[in-house]
Motif scaffolding. Sequence first.
Motif, PDB file in Angstrom:
ATOM      1  N   ARG A 138       0.826  -1.205   0.000  1.00  0.00           N
ATOM      2  CA  ARG A 138       0.000   0.000   0.000  1.00  0.00           C
ATOM      3  C   ARG A 138       0.862   1.258   0.000  1.00  0.00           C
ATOM      4  O   ARG A 138       0.597   2.209  -0.740  1.00  0.00           O
ATOM      5  N   LEU A 141       2.203   1.853  -3.402  1.00  0.00           N
ATOM      6  CA  LEU A 141       1.189   2.409  -4.300  1.00  0.00           C
ATOM      7  C   LEU A 141       0.946   3.883  -4.010  1.00  0.00           C
ATOM      8  O   LEU A 141       0.778   4.693  -4.932  1.00  0.00           O
ATOM      9  N   VAL A 142       0.921   4.249  -2.724  1.00  0.00           N
ATOM     10  CA  VAL A 142       0.730   5.662  -2.348  1.00  0.00           C
ATOM     11  C   VAL A 142       1.891   6.497  -2.869  1.00  0.00           C
ATOM     12  O   VAL A 142       1.689   7.591  -3.413  1.00  0.00           O
ATOM     13  N   GLU A 144       3.796   5.785  -5.437  1.00  0.00           N
ATOM     14  CA  GLU A 144       3.697   5.841  -6.897  1.00  0.00           C
ATOM     15  C   GLU A 144       2.643   6.857  -7.328  1.00  0.00           C
ATOM     16  O   GLU A 144       2.840   7.627  -8.280  1.00  0.00           O
ATOM     17  N   CYS A 145       1.524   6.855  -6.610  1.00  0.00           N
ATOM     18  CA  CYS A 145       0.455   7.818  -6.915  1.00  0.00           C
ATOM     19  C   CYS A 145       0.944   9.254  -6.725  1.00  0.00           C
ATOM     20  O   CYS A 145       0.667  10.129  -7.548  1.00  0.00           O
ATOM     21  N   SER A 146       1.700   9.468  -5.653  1.00  0.00           N
ATOM     22  CA  SER A 146       2.252  10.808  -5.385  1.00  0.00           C
ATOM     23  C   SER A 146       3.217  11.230  -6.489  1.00  0.00           C
ATOM     24  O   SER A 146       3.239  12.402  -6.892  1.00  0.00           O
ATOM     25  N   ASP A 147       4.006  10.270  -6.977  1.00  0.00           N
ATOM     26  CA  ASP A 147       4.938  10.575  -8.063  1.00  0.00           C
ATOM     27  C   ASP A 147       4.186  11.022  -9.316  1.00  0.00           C
ATOM     28  O   ASP A 147       4.588  11.992  -9.977  1.00  0.00           O
ATOM     29  N   TRP A 148       3.104  10.308  -9.654  1.00  0.00           N
ATOM     30  CA  TRP A 148       2.334  10.666 -10.840  1.00  0.00           C
ATOM     31  C   TRP A 148       1.665  12.030 -10.673  1.00  0.00           C
ATOM     32  O   TRP A 148       1.560  12.807 -11.624  1.00  0.00           O
ATOM     33  N   LYS A 149       1.229  12.341  -9.460  1.00  0.00           N
ATOM     34  CA  LYS A 149       0.630  13.662  -9.211  1.00  0.00           C
ATOM     35  C   LYS A 149       1.661  14.767  -9.420  1.00  0.00           C
ATOM     36  O   LYS A 149       1.365  15.810 -10.019  1.00  0.00           O
ATOM     37  N   ARG A 176     -10.359  16.534 -12.869  1.00  0.00           N
ATOM     38  CA  ARG A 176      -9.853  15.396 -13.660  1.00  0.00           C
ATOM     39  C   ARG A 176     -10.659  15.201 -14.936  1.00  0.00           C
ATOM     40  O   ARG A 176     -10.106  14.952 -16.009  1.00  0.00           O
TER      41      ARG A 176
END
Length: 201
Positions: A138, A141-142, A144-149, A176
């Motif tokens: 988890r 994933l958090v 990775e999500c922050s990186d994409w943001k 979005r």
Amino acid sequence: MFYVGIDVAKQNHEASIINSNGKLLDKSISFSNSKAGCNKLITVLERFEANTSNVIIGMEATGHYWVSLYSYLIDLGFDVYVINPIQSDAFRKMYIRQTKNDSKDSFVVAQIMRFGQFTSTSLADEDIMALRQLSRYRLALVDECSDWKRKRIALLDQVFPEYSKLFSDTFGVTSRELLSKYPTPEDMLSIDTDTLCRFSN
């Protein structure tokens, strides 16, 4: 009593078997990190009449590669101890001249088991270990999500620096959806008022 030291690796482990006097019973054996490989180790132990009642097995905590082997041996009823590699450094220096091949690491771990000079790693049960792995996943994933943001914000800052002022939450549903259909300032200028209002409903 028999003492088995295992040098853990990703693909193939190596084991040395010594007796109560510290004598190496045979050359070290290499076995794959698989069920077939574990069975090979058990077959070798049986050849010396070593079993769950007269064997102590030790291995170093090398990454996560020891977990499946440890679980398999525990399920068979063996006494298995996992030690921190730091604990074996002193023994490794002591025996480095006695072993002239790659078996020295597994041999050293076997000797540590014989002398009992170690602190075993405390291991949780399977449910706790599973929860820990899920928690790590988890967190990954958090991250990775922050990186994409961050990447999306960097792109917006280049092509539409004013965009962050249009919404309280750049990553909200309305924002979005709007960006997915109208990704550039020019696209958004082409939207009529009625269409824009529908995005906010």
